[in-house]
Design a protein around this motif. Structure first.
Motif, PDB file in Angstrom:
ATOM      1  N   GLY A  52       0.789  -1.214   0.000  1.00  0.00           N
ATOM      2  CA  GLY A  52       0.000   0.000   0.000  1.00  0.00           C
ATOM      3  C   GLY A  52       0.829   1.275   0.000  1.00  0.00           C
ATOM      4  N   ASP A  53       2.098   1.188   0.433  1.00  0.00           N
ATOM      5  CA  ASP A  53       2.973   2.358   0.432  1.00  0.00           C
ATOM      6  C   ASP A  53       3.301   2.833  -0.975  1.00  0.00           C
ATOM      7  OD1 ASP A  53       3.081   2.305   3.213  1.00  0.00           O
ATOM      8  OD2 ASP A  53       4.871   1.039   3.245  1.00  0.00           O
ATOM      9  N   TYR A  54       3.027   1.986  -1.974  1.00  0.00           N
ATOM     10  CA  TYR A  54       3.385   2.306  -3.356  1.00  0.00           C
ATOM     11  C   TYR A  54       2.170   2.667  -4.202  1.00  0.00           C
ATOM     12  CZ  TYR A  54       7.870   0.328  -1.999  1.00  0.00           C
ATOM     13  OH  TYR A  54       9.067   0.082  -1.363  1.00  0.00           O
ATOM     14  N   GLN A  55       1.067   3.039  -3.546  1.00  0.00           N
ATOM     15  CA  GLN A  55      -0.170   3.331  -4.268  1.00  0.00           C
ATOM     16  C   GLN A  55      -0.059   4.515  -5.222  1.00  0.00           C
ATOM     17  OE1 GLN A  55      -3.084   1.803  -4.624  1.00  0.00           O
ATOM     18  NE2 GLN A  55      -2.453   0.077  -3.359  1.00  0.00           N
ATOM     19  N   LEU A  56       0.881   5.414  -4.976  1.00  0.00           N
ATOM     20  CA  LEU A  56       1.054   6.563  -5.851  1.00  0.00           C
ATOM     21  C   LEU A  56       2.005   6.265  -7.013  1.00  0.00           C
ATOM     22  CD1 LEU A  56       1.261   9.475  -3.241  1.00  0.00           C
ATOM     23  CD2 LEU A  56      -0.727   8.681  -4.543  1.00  0.00           C
ATOM     24  N   LYS A  57       2.505   5.043  -7.079  1.00  0.00           N
ATOM     25  CA  LYS A  57       3.422   4.648  -8.144  1.00  0.00           C
ATOM     26  C   LYS A  57       2.665   3.969  -9.287  1.00  0.00           C
ATOM     27  CE  LYS A  57       6.881   6.040  -5.654  1.00  0.00           C
ATOM     28  NZ  LYS A  57       7.624   7.276  -6.017  1.00  0.00           N
ATOM     29  N   LYS A  58       3.291   3.946 -10.455  1.00  0.00           N
ATOM     30  CA  LYS A  58       2.708   3.254 -11.606  1.00  0.00           C
ATOM     31  C   LYS A  58       2.834   1.742 -11.460  1.00  0.00           C
ATOM     32  CE  LYS A  58       3.842   7.042 -14.770  1.00  0.00           C
ATOM     33  NZ  LYS A  58       4.670   7.438 -15.949  1.00  0.00           N
ATOM     34  N   GLY A  59       3.837   1.321 -10.713  1.00  0.00           N
ATOM     35  CA  GLY A  59       4.067  -0.109 -10.525  1.00  0.00           C
ATOM     36  C   GLY A  59       5.240  -0.334  -9.594  1.00  0.00           C
ATOM     37  N   LEU A  60       5.788  -1.548  -9.649  1.00  0.00           N
ATOM     38  CA  LEU A  60       6.835  -1.928  -8.707  1.00  0.00           C
ATOM     39  C   LEU A  60       7.694  -3.036  -9.307  1.00  0.00           C
ATOM     40  CD1 LEU A  60       7.715  -1.341  -5.718  1.00  0.00           C
ATOM     41  CD2 LEU A  60       6.237  -3.244  -5.044  1.00  0.00           C
ATOM     42  N   ILE A  61       9.009  -2.920  -9.086  1.00  0.00           N
ATOM     43  CA  ILE A  61       9.941  -3.993  -9.443  1.00  0.00           C
ATOM     44  C   ILE A  61      10.303  -4.697  -8.142  1.00  0.00           C
ATOM     45  CG2 ILE A  61      12.168  -4.574 -10.468  1.00  0.00           C
ATOM     46  CD1 ILE A  61      12.004  -1.881 -12.003  1.00  0.00           C
ATOM     47  N   LEU A  62       9.666  -5.808  -7.880  1.00  0.00           N
ATOM     48  CA  LEU A  62       9.839  -6.528  -6.620  1.00  0.00           C
ATOM     49  C   LEU A  62      10.848  -7.653  -6.827  1.00  0.00           C
ATOM     50  CD1 LEU A  62       7.000  -7.431  -4.186  1.00  0.00           C
ATOM     51  CD2 LEU A  62       8.714  -9.135  -4.764  1.00  0.00           C
ATOM     52  N   VAL A  63      11.922  -7.628  -6.034  1.00  0.00           N
ATOM     53  CA  VAL A  63      13.017  -8.582  -6.202  1.00  0.00           C
ATOM     54  C   VAL A  63      13.241  -9.380  -4.923  1.00  0.00           C
ATOM     55  CG1 VAL A  63      15.427  -8.889  -6.882  1.00  0.00           C
ATOM     56  CG2 VAL A  63      14.149  -6.904  -7.729  1.00  0.00           C
ATOM     57  N   PHE A  86      14.373   3.459 -13.223  1.00  0.00           N
ATOM     58  CA  PHE A  86      12.913   3.419 -13.312  1.00  0.00           C
ATOM     59  C   PHE A  86      12.148   4.016 -12.133  1.00  0.00           C
ATOM     60  CE2 PHE A  86      14.024  -0.110 -16.275  1.00  0.00           C
ATOM     61  CZ  PHE A  86      13.454   0.443 -17.417  1.00  0.00           C
ATOM     62  N   ALA A  87      12.803   4.228 -10.982  1.00  0.00           N
ATOM     63  CA  ALA A  87      12.076   4.770  -9.823  1.00  0.00           C
ATOM     64  C   ALA A  87      11.446   6.118 -10.148  1.00  0.00           C
ATOM     65  CB  ALA A  87      13.007   4.893  -8.621  1.00  0.00           C
ATOM     66  N   ALA A  88      12.200   6.976 -10.816  1.00  0.00           N
ATOM     67  CA  ALA A  88      11.689   8.303 -11.157  1.00  0.00           C
ATOM     68  C   ALA A  88      10.569   8.238 -12.182  1.00  0.00           C
ATOM     69  CB  ALA A  88      12.822   9.179 -11.687  1.00  0.00           C
ATOM     70  N   GLN A  89      10.479   7.108 -12.898  1.00  0.00           N
ATOM     71  CA  GLN A  89       9.419   6.934 -13.892  1.00  0.00           C
ATOM     72  C   GLN A  89       8.206   6.198 -13.322  1.00  0.00           C
ATOM     73  OE1 GLN A  89      10.851   5.922 -17.997  1.00  0.00           O
ATOM     74  NE2 GLN A  89      12.831   5.644 -16.972  1.00  0.00           N
ATOM     75  N   GLY A  90       8.247   5.924 -12.008  1.00  0.00           N
ATOM     76  CA  GLY A  90       7.092   5.316 -11.361  1.00  0.00           C
ATOM     77  C   GLY A  90       7.198   3.845 -11.063  1.00  0.00           C
ATOM     78  N   TYR A  91       8.379   3.245 -11.322  1.00  0.00           N
ATOM     79  CA  TYR A  91       8.583   1.819 -11.056  1.00  0.00           C
ATOM     80  C   TYR A  91       9.823   1.622 -10.177  1.00  0.00           C
ATOM     81  CZ  TYR A  91       5.056  -0.083 -14.253  1.00  0.00           C
ATOM     82  OH  TYR A  91       3.879  -0.440 -14.863  1.00  0.00           O
ATOM     83  N   PRO A  92       9.701   1.874  -8.870  1.00  0.00           N
ATOM     84  CA  PRO A  92      10.844   1.666  -7.972  1.00  0.00           C
ATOM     85  C   PRO A  92      11.082   0.186  -7.692  1.00  0.00           C
ATOM     86  CG  PRO A  92       8.920   2.245  -6.694  1.00  0.00           C
ATOM     87  CD  PRO A  92       8.511   2.339  -8.142  1.00  0.00           C
ATOM     88  N   VAL A  93      12.239  -0.096  -7.148  1.00  0.00           N
ATOM     89  CA  VAL A  93      12.584  -1.456  -6.707  1.00  0.00           C
ATOM     90  C   VAL A  93      12.171  -1.623  -5.248  1.00  0.00           C
ATOM     91  CG1 VAL A  93      14.547  -2.937  -6.049  1.00  0.00           C
ATOM     92  CG2 VAL A  93      14.476  -1.888  -8.322  1.00  0.00           C
TER      93      VAL A  93
END
Length: 206
Positions: A52-63, A86-93
């Motif tokens: 839920g902490d990433y709700q403002l993001k476009k997605g997530l790179i989960l590793v 990619f974090a600045a583009q909405g897809y953080p790790v």
């Protein structure tokens, strides 16, 4: 040295496949297109991190990754580079350590904190103490990547597998699967190769 590292990683891959096979069976996990359930895991800074902490993001790179695994070490700089790109583009790790730390002292929470500090991680590095998150995802190895896209408030699985096709050497990669997947999603295109075989050490289950 390069030839030795190649031989070592190849040998470890064969061993990890054998060790993790029994756990992979019966571990269904998520399929492409599934919505991901929320989770709460402790970050190296002591705070709890949730999907839920990433709700403002476009997605997530989960590793799913670890400190001790040679494959994770080899891929570490590439994971850091993915976040920087990619974090600045909405897809953080978001990095998750799923191993039983009693199997390898390097995977202890204290050593996770040390590693994140030494390498100046720009992303959260959390521990899956109960291993329930790894089991829910169906993760079997470190590193293993899940690319999630946020759609109508839910995180949907769009890619699972390896970071690229060259575990020994980044320069030798012909296909950079995670980069391709995220770039496609940002461009509004479907992921060309949504599933690849994860290459790494078997997760050390309790």
């Amino acid at each position: 040295m390069k030839a030795f590292m190649s031989w070592l990683l190849t040998g470890l891959l064969v061993l990890s496949l054998a060790q993790s096979g029994i756990h992979a069976q019966g571990t269904q996990g998520y399929n492409i297109g599934d919505a991901i359930a929320n989770f709460h895991l402790k970050n190296v800074d002591g705070r709890m991190v949730s999907l839920g902490d990433y709700q403002l993001k476009k997605g997530l790179i989960l590793v799913f990754t670890s400190n001790h695994c040679p494959f994770s070490k080899t891929y570490e700089d590439r994971i850091i580079a993915l976040d920087r790109k990619f974090a600045a583009q909405g897809y953080p790790v978001l990095a998750i350590m799923p191993n039983d730390p009693t199997a390898y002292e390097q995977d202890s929470f204290e050593n996770m904190k040390n590693r994140a500090r030494e390498k100046e991680y720009s992303f959260a590095y959390v521990i899956d103490e109960t291993q329930s998150t790894a089991r829910t995802f169906g993760a079997t190895r470190t590193p293993q990547v899940y690319v999630l896209k946020q759609t109508n408030g839910s995180f949907i699985l769009e890619y699972v597998g390896s970071i690229d096709d060259s575990p020994q050497d980044s320069a030798g990669a012909q296909r950079r699967y995670v980069d391709e997947a995220v770039s496609s999603l940002l461009a509004g295109r479907p992921v060309q190769s949504p599933m690849t075989k994860p290459i790494g050490c078997g997760i050390k289950w309790k």
